[in-house]
Motif scaffolding. Structure first.
Motif, PDB file in Angstrom:
ATOM      1  N   CYS A   1      11.526  12.303   4.396  1.00 43.93           N
ATOM      2  CA  CYS A   1      12.112  11.095   4.925  1.00 43.93           C
ATOM      3  C   CYS A   1      11.830  10.045   3.722  1.00 43.93           C
ATOM      4  O   CYS A   1      10.769   9.833   3.303  1.00 43.93           O
ATOM      5  CB  CYS A   1      11.355  10.412   6.151  1.00 43.93           C
ATOM      6  N   GLU A   2      12.712   9.556   3.343  1.00 39.66           N
ATOM      7  CA  GLU A   2      12.888   8.518   2.093  1.00 39.66           C
ATOM      8  C   GLU A   2      12.953   6.925   2.750  1.00 39.66           C
ATOM      9  O   GLU A   2      12.472   5.837   1.927  1.00 39.66           O
ATOM     10  CB  GLU A   2      14.005   8.628   1.131  1.00 39.66           C
ATOM     11  N   ALA A   3      12.970   6.769   3.815  1.00 43.44           N
ATOM     12  CA  ALA A   3      13.314   5.395   4.414  1.00 43.44           C
ATOM     13  C   ALA A   3      13.229   5.500   6.095  1.00 43.44           C
ATOM     14  O   ALA A   3      13.400   6.338   6.552  1.00 43.44           O
ATOM     15  CB  ALA A   3      14.562   4.718   3.723  1.00 43.44           C
ATOM     16  N   TYR A   4      12.920   4.205   6.597  1.00 46.52           N
ATOM     17  CA  TYR A   4      13.255   4.001   8.008  1.00 46.52           C
ATOM     18  C   TYR A   4      14.496   3.290   8.262  1.00 46.52           C
ATOM     19  O   TYR A   4      15.124   2.668   7.403  1.00 46.52           O
ATOM     20  CB  TYR A   4      11.699   3.189   8.586  1.00 46.52           C
ATOM     21  N   ASP A   5      14.609   3.242   9.614  1.00 41.80           N
ATOM     22  CA  ASP A   5      16.230   2.264   9.838  1.00 41.80           C
ATOM     23  C   ASP A   5      15.955   0.935   9.295  1.00 41.80           C
ATOM     24  O   ASP A   5      16.956   0.358   9.323  1.00 41.80           O
ATOM     25  CB  ASP A   5      16.307   2.526  11.390  1.00 41.80           C
ATOM     26  N   TRP A   6      14.979   0.494   9.109  1.00 40.17           N
ATOM     27  CA  TRP A   6      14.965  -1.049   8.599  1.00 40.17           C
ATOM     28  C   TRP A   6      14.188  -1.242   7.065  1.00 40.17           C
ATOM     29  O   TRP A   6      14.367  -2.387   6.829  1.00 40.17           O
ATOM     30  CB  TRP A   6      13.946  -1.719   9.758  1.00 40.17           C
ATOM     31  N   THR A   7      13.551  -0.174   6.465  1.00 46.07           N
ATOM     32  CA  THR A   7      12.965  -0.521   5.153  1.00 46.07           C
ATOM     33  C   THR A   7      12.656   0.814   4.512  1.00 46.07           C
ATOM     34  O   THR A   7      12.607   1.965   5.193  1.00 46.07           O
ATOM     35  CB  THR A   7      11.704  -1.216   5.413  1.00 46.07           C
ATOM     36  N   ASP A   8      12.070   0.549   3.160  1.00 44.24           N
ATOM     37  CA  ASP A   8      11.736   1.882   2.583  1.00 44.24           C
ATOM     38  C   ASP A   8      10.614   1.518   2.019  1.00 44.24           C
ATOM     39  O   ASP A   8       9.918   2.378   1.554  1.00 44.24           O
ATOM     40  CB  ASP A   8      12.912   2.221   1.426  1.00 44.24           C
ATOM     41  N   ARG A   9       9.872   0.513   2.454  1.00 42.26           N
ATOM     42  CA  ARG A   9       8.643   0.211   1.854  1.00 42.26           C
ATOM     43  C   ARG A   9       7.800  -0.746   2.723  1.00 42.26           C
ATOM     44  O   ARG A   9       8.439  -1.814   3.154  1.00 42.26           O
ATOM     45  CB  ARG A   9       8.722  -0.655   0.488  1.00 42.26           C
ATOM     46  N   LEU A  10       6.630  -0.671   3.361  1.00 41.92           N
ATOM     47  CA  LEU A  10       6.063  -1.507   4.267  1.00 41.92           C
ATOM     48  C   LEU A  10       5.248  -2.542   3.642  1.00 41.92           C
ATOM     49  O   LEU A  10       4.567  -2.168   2.663  1.00 41.92           O
ATOM     50  CB  LEU A  10       5.118  -0.645   5.293  1.00 41.92           C
ATOM     51  N   PRO A  11       5.274  -3.793   4.029  1.00 38.48           N
ATOM     52  CA  PRO A  11       4.406  -4.654   3.427  1.00 38.48           C
ATOM     53  C   PRO A  11       2.918  -4.522   3.744  1.00 38.48           C
ATOM     54  O   PRO A  11       2.411  -3.917   4.773  1.00 38.48           O
ATOM     55  CB  PRO A  11       4.941  -5.947   4.282  1.00 38.48           C
ATOM     56  N   VAL A  12       2.189  -5.026   2.760  1.00 37.97           N
ATOM     57  CA  VAL A  12       0.688  -4.750   2.678  1.00 37.97           C
ATOM     58  C   VAL A  12       0.222  -6.136   2.970  1.00 37.97           C
ATOM     59  O   VAL A  12       0.528  -7.083   2.218  1.00 37.97           O
ATOM     60  CB  VAL A  12       0.140  -4.180   1.563  1.00 37.97           C
ATOM     61  N   GLY A  13      -0.679  -6.318   3.977  1.00 38.15           N
ATOM     62  CA  GLY A  13      -1.219  -7.493   4.389  1.00 38.15           C
ATOM     63  C   GLY A  13      -2.610  -7.910   4.104  1.00 38.15           C
ATOM     64  O   GLY A  13      -3.363  -6.644   3.318  1.00 38.15           O
ATOM     65  N   PRO A  14      -3.138  -8.872   4.304  1.00 38.71           N
ATOM     66  CA  PRO A  14      -4.438  -9.132   3.822  1.00 38.71           C
ATOM     67  C   PRO A  14      -5.587  -8.679   4.624  1.00 38.71           C
ATOM     68  O   PRO A  14      -5.273  -8.289   5.530  1.00 38.71           O
ATOM     69  CB  PRO A  14      -4.635 -10.722   4.056  1.00 38.71           C
ATOM     70  N   THR A  15      -6.541  -8.143   3.924  1.00 37.22           N
ATOM     71  CA  THR A  15      -7.860  -7.591   4.668  1.00 37.22           C
ATOM     72  C   THR A  15      -8.365  -8.170   5.925  1.00 37.22           C
ATOM     73  O   THR A  15      -8.409  -9.606   5.807  1.00 37.22           O
ATOM     74  CB  THR A  15      -9.063  -7.080   3.653  1.00 37.22           C
ATOM     75  N   GLY A  16      -8.327  -7.835   7.093  1.00 37.92           N
ATOM     76  CA  GLY A  16      -8.933  -8.424   8.026  1.00 37.92           C
ATOM     77  C   GLY A  16      -8.113  -8.895   9.202  1.00 37.92           C
ATOM     78  O   GLY A  16      -8.375  -9.510  10.208  1.00 37.92           O
ATOM     79  N   ASN A  17      -6.876  -8.914   8.896  1.00 36.78           N
ATOM     80  CA  ASN A  17      -5.766  -9.606   9.863  1.00 36.78           C
ATOM     81  C   ASN A  17      -5.366  -8.264  10.910  1.00 36.78           C
ATOM     82  O   ASN A  17      -4.276  -7.943  10.774  1.00 36.78           O
ATOM     83  CB  ASN A  17      -4.624 -10.254   9.352  1.00 36.78           C
ATOM     84  N   LEU A  18      -6.149  -7.975  11.827  1.00 38.59           N
ATOM     85  CA  LEU A  18      -5.867  -6.896  12.664  1.00 38.59           C
ATOM     86  C   LEU A  18      -4.615  -7.425  13.781  1.00 38.59           C
ATOM     87  O   LEU A  18      -3.856  -6.315  14.096  1.00 38.59           O
ATOM     88  CB  LEU A  18      -7.056  -6.542  13.398  1.00 38.59           C
ATOM     89  N   ASP A  19      -4.401  -8.470  14.036  1.00 41.28           N
ATOM     90  CA  ASP A  19      -3.328  -9.144  14.719  1.00 41.28           C
ATOM     91  C   ASP A  19      -1.921  -8.550  13.972  1.00 41.28           C
ATOM     92  O   ASP A  19      -1.030  -7.968  14.403  1.00 41.28           O
ATOM     93  CB  ASP A  19      -3.258 -10.530  14.875  1.00 41.28           C
ATOM     94  N   ARG A  20      -1.909  -8.686  12.485  1.00 40.56           N
ATOM     95  CA  ARG A  20      -0.820  -8.285  11.876  1.00 40.56           C
ATOM     96  C   ARG A  20      -0.599  -6.769  11.753  1.00 40.56           C
ATOM     97  O   ARG A  20       0.551  -6.322  12.068  1.00 40.56           O
ATOM     98  CB  ARG A  20      -1.023  -8.826  10.492  1.00 40.56           C
ATOM     99  N   GLN A  21      -1.781  -6.334  11.548  1.00 34.18           N
ATOM    100  CA  GLN A  21      -1.432  -4.809  11.831  1.00 34.18           C
ATOM    101  C   GLN A  21      -1.026  -4.124  13.114  1.00 34.18           C
ATOM    102  O   GLN A  21      -0.239  -3.451  13.089  1.00 34.18           O
ATOM    103  CB  GLN A  21      -2.776  -4.109  11.469  1.00 34.18           C
ATOM    104  N   ALA A  22      -1.465  -4.858  14.296  1.00 29.69           N
ATOM    105  CA  ALA A  22      -1.055  -4.501  15.424  1.00 29.69           C
ATOM    106  C   ALA A  22       0.521  -4.816  15.723  1.00 29.69           C
ATOM    107  O   ALA A  22       1.224  -3.929  16.344  1.00 29.69           O
ATOM    108  CB  ALA A  22      -1.915  -5.162  16.593  1.00 29.69           C
ATOM    109  N   ALA A  23       1.016  -5.972  15.050  1.00 33.72           N
ATOM    110  CA  ALA A  23       2.470  -6.194  15.111  1.00 33.72           C
ATOM    111  C   ALA A  23       3.113  -4.951  14.387  1.00 33.72           C
ATOM    112  O   ALA A  23       4.269  -4.655  14.587  1.00 33.72           O
ATOM    113  CB  ALA A  23       2.756  -7.545  14.509  1.00 33.72           C
ATOM    114  N   LEU A  24       2.717  -4.593  13.243  1.00 33.12           N
ATOM    115  CA  LEU A  24       3.255  -3.829  12.507  1.00 33.12           C
ATOM    116  C   LEU A  24       3.232  -2.087  13.045  1.00 33.12           C
ATOM    117  O   LEU A  24       4.266  -1.447  13.041  1.00 33.12           O
ATOM    118  CB  LEU A  24       2.512  -3.297  10.738  1.00 33.12           C
ATOM    119  N   THR A  25       2.295  -1.753  13.867  1.00 33.76           N
ATOM    120  CA  THR A  25       2.126  -0.593  14.726  1.00 33.76           C
ATOM    121  C   THR A  25       3.476  -0.743  15.713  1.00 33.76           C
ATOM    122  O   THR A  25       3.889   0.257  15.761  1.00 33.76           O
ATOM    123  CB  THR A  25       0.805  -0.649  15.466  1.00 33.76           C
TER     124      THR A  25
END
Length: 429
Positions: A345-369
């Motif tokens: 798999c080279e891409a998803y239906d909306w992107t080929d690269r996931l954004p990396v957020g700042p360390t410690g922002n678990l709300d952001r990670q949950a939204a990415l999940t």
């Protein structure tokens, strides 16, 4: 920033959700060159690194380093959550496969947290209470130990406490009483029994201070053995289906910096020809039709199902971005090629690269999940044939050279490409 690709130390990290073959890679490294120690730098007794010898003997390494069969000492750094009871059980199994003196080659940092029966019981109680929303915990109490230490840093039981029976008893009693007050009665042994077991552990292994790690790094060659995978990282994984552990190279970098040797390491990332995951959480390329033989992993009461997906370039790119990159890749399970219709798999239906957020922002990670749970894999063609060369395909997809390939469970099933010459007299098959 990556390390020195010619550095005398090697750090082995899984660039997926775990179970890619870190143990067999560490075993090969220790069989292939002089190694003075394996340093475990994260995780704890929940690790499961399977090593098979050419003569058929096998062991699942949890806290012992995966170079133990070759006589390489293990050092449990302060970043490991140490479970003395699980370590004793592991030593018993090693004795049964011909290594009765494995504990003689273990050193443990006195600052490392202890995983106790009370942590384990609390961990299991919390996971059961989540019902259908389980996180996929291993039920070993590692995360509970980390959580308790954050809440009570001055009284959290540590390895060094096992040298002082009175202090150990006090801290274990305090721990038990706090957890019982919160969760109710725990299915765990009396404090007196735990004290007896833990003080016996202290008499059996060498407990050292953090200067020991510095001496190891300055004096010889070390293999850093990581646990779990980058996509489960406590800060950059897909929350809440993560571990209470830094699964990147962060702890390796910290230990090297303390030794005055920053960057003197080759960063080796491990990947399978498919992308597995144990338990719930995002697995965008999951395919129920993928059912390769899996001798050492399966469904269990705590983690849940062992799931398979096609090679997920997007997730592995994210892992590379999170770690700051690697110097080389080890690609495992190449023996599955041809026997199963593996795709890339080279891409998803909306992107080929996931954004990396700042360390410690678990709300952001949950939204990415949540976004990942709704994502769909995108393949070049449907159905897409297997790559003609998996090594070339992975190198092209990730922009990192593959320097080690694995076509089976033993060291003899490994093959090196340029950059990792085997120092024994015979080349691997």
């Amino acid at each position: 920033m990556t390390g020195d690709p010619t550095g005398r130390h090697v750090a082995v990290v899984d660039l997926g959700y775990g179970d890619a073959g870190k143990g067999t890679v560490v075993d090969w490294l220790c069989a292939s060159r002089p190694v003075d120690a394996v340093i475990r730098f994260n995780g704890g007794g929940q690790a499961a690194h399977n090593v098979v010898l050419p003569d058929g003997r096998a062991h699942t390494f949890a806290q012992f380093g995966a170079g133990t069969f070759h006589g390489v000492p293990t050092h449990l750094s302060r970043f490991v959550v140490v479970d003395p009871l699980a370590l004793a059980g592991e030593a018993t199994h090693l004795a049964g496969v011909g290594l009765p003196d494995a504990l003689d080659r273990v050193t443990v940092d006195r600052e490392a947290l202890l995983a106790t029966p009370y942590h384990r019981a609390a961990n299991q109680a919390r996971e059961i209470a989540r019902g259908a929303d389980r996180h996929g915990s291993c039920g070993m109490g590692v995360g509970e130990s980390m959580s308790y230490a954050l809440a009570h840093p001055d009284t959290a039981p540590r390895v060094g406490d096992c040298l002082d029976e009175g202090l150990l008893r006090h801290r274990l009693t305090l721990l038990r009483d706090r957890l019982t007050a919160e969760l109710g009665p725990l299915d765990a042994p009396p404090v007196a029994d735990t004290v007896t077991a833990f003080t016996a552990f202290a008499r059996r292994v060498s407990i050292v201070d953090r200067s020991w790690t510095t001496r190891l790094l300055r004096a010889g060659t070390v293999v850093f053995e990581g646990a779990q995978g980058v996509l489960l990282d406590e800060w950059h994984g897909f929350h809440p289906y993560t571990t209470w552990s830094t699964t990147t190279y962060g702890n390796v970098d910290a230990l090297l910096a303390e030794a005055g040797m920053p960057g003197t390491v080759t960063r080796l990332g491990v990947l399978r020809t498919l992308t597995p995951r144990h338990g719930p959480g995002p697995l965008v390329t999951e395919d129920p039709a993928l059912r390769p033989p899996e001798r050492h992993n399966g469904t269990n009461a705590w983690q849940g199902r062992f799931r398979f997906g096609h090679f997920d370039t997007v997730a592995h790119r994210y892992a590379l971005d999170v770690t700051g990159g690697v110097d080389a890749l080890a690609l495992t399970h190449l023996d599955l090629v041809g026997a199963h219709r593996l795709r890339l798999c080279e891409a998803y239906d909306w992107t080929d690269r996931l954004p990396v957020g700042p360390t410690g922002n678990l709300d952001r990670q949950a939204a990415l999940t949540r976004r990942l749970l709704a994502s769909r894999p995108s393949y070049a063609t449907d159905p897409e044939p297997e790559p003609d060369s998996w090594v070339a395909a992975v190198e092209a997809a990730l922009g990192v050279p593959v320097r080690l390939t694995s076509h089976g469970p033993t060291a003899d099933d490994k093959a090196t490409l340029s950059g990792y010459r085997r120092s024994t007299e015979t080349e691997p098959k």
